[in-house]
Design a protein around this motif. Structure first.
Motif, PDB file in Angstrom:
ATOM      1  N   VAL A  17      59.858  44.102  -4.427  1.00  0.00           N
ATOM      2  CA  VAL A  17      59.966  43.190  -5.125  1.00  0.00           C
ATOM      3  C   VAL A  17      59.198  41.643  -4.984  1.00  0.00           C
ATOM      4  N   GLY A  18      58.800  41.314  -3.870  1.00  0.00           N
ATOM      5  CA  GLY A  18      57.948  40.261  -3.626  1.00  0.00           C
ATOM      6  C   GLY A  18      56.588  40.362  -4.387  1.00  0.00           C
ATOM      7  N   GLY A  19      55.978  41.658  -4.216  1.00  0.00           N
ATOM      8  CA  GLY A  19      54.745  41.905  -4.754  1.00  0.00           C
ATOM      9  C   GLY A  19      54.646  41.840  -6.146  1.00  0.00           C
ATOM     10  N   LEU A  20      55.824  42.418  -6.690  1.00  0.00           N
ATOM     11  CA  LEU A  20      55.913  42.374  -8.368  1.00  0.00           C
ATOM     12  C   LEU A  20      56.044  40.794  -8.772  1.00  0.00           C
ATOM     13  N   VAL A  21      56.906  40.071  -8.112  1.00  0.00           N
ATOM     14  CA  VAL A  21      57.123  38.529  -8.132  1.00  0.00           C
ATOM     15  C   VAL A  21      55.410  37.912  -8.319  1.00  0.00           C
ATOM     16  N   VAL A  22      54.887  38.243  -7.289  1.00  0.00           N
ATOM     17  CA  VAL A  22      53.436  37.830  -7.289  1.00  0.00           C
ATOM     18  C   VAL A  22      52.494  38.065  -8.423  1.00  0.00           C
ATOM     19  N   LEU A  27      49.624  37.113 -13.362  1.00  0.00           N
ATOM     20  CA  LEU A  27      49.379  37.349 -14.892  1.00  0.00           C
ATOM     21  C   LEU A  27      50.104  36.133 -15.847  1.00  0.00           C
ATOM     22  N   ALA A  28      51.219  35.599 -15.485  1.00  0.00           N
ATOM     23  CA  ALA A  28      51.356  34.375 -16.179  1.00  0.00           C
ATOM     24  C   ALA A  28      50.348  33.345 -15.966  1.00  0.00           C
ATOM     25  N   PHE A  29      49.731  32.906 -14.926  1.00  0.00           N
ATOM     26  CA  PHE A  29      49.037  31.869 -14.720  1.00  0.00           C
ATOM     27  C   PHE A  29      47.726  32.235 -15.598  1.00  0.00           C
ATOM     28  N   SER A  30      47.358  33.566 -15.419  1.00  0.00           N
ATOM     29  CA  SER A  30      45.999  33.878 -16.287  1.00  0.00           C
ATOM     30  C   SER A  30      46.198  33.794 -17.808  1.00  0.00           C
ATOM     31  N   MET A  31      47.313  34.064 -18.209  1.00  0.00           N
ATOM     32  CA  MET A  31      47.754  34.250 -19.780  1.00  0.00           C
ATOM     33  C   MET A  31      47.760  32.678 -20.198  1.00  0.00           C
ATOM     34  N   PHE A  32      48.416  31.752 -19.430  1.00  0.00           N
ATOM     35  CA  PHE A  32      48.680  30.557 -19.722  1.00  0.00           C
ATOM     36  C   PHE A  32      47.469  29.725 -19.932  1.00  0.00           C
ATOM     37  N   ASN A  33      46.350  30.029 -19.161  1.00  0.00           N
ATOM     38  CA  ASN A  33      44.960  29.549 -19.095  1.00  0.00           C
ATOM     39  C   ASN A  33      44.133  29.997 -19.946  1.00  0.00           C
TER      40      ASN A  33
END
Length: 61
Positions: A17-22, A27-33
């Motif tokens: 679960v921790g790996g999935l959260v990371v 992915l979210a950081f990359s998409m928002f940038n």
């Protein structure tokens, strides 16, 4: 013994679960940038003048 549980299985699940959260955070950081759809525009202008070659020697005769 009732009520006692082992933590062995839960630690493996927490690791997954921790790996999935990371992964989701990256992915979210990359998409928002503008990561995946952002394309850099490169404009390159190359010009070179051709060298003037010497005249060929004239044939004898």
């Amino acid at each position: 013994m009732a009520g006692e549980t082992s933590g062995g299985g839960n630690s493996g699940l927490a690791f997954i679960v921790g790996g999935l959260v990371v992964l989701v955070a990256v992915l979210a950081f990359s998409m928002f940038n503008g990561g995946f759809s952002h394309r850099k525009q490169v404009d390159v202008n190359i010009s070179a003048s051709a060298q003037k070659l010497p005249d060929a020697p004239k044939p004898a005769g």
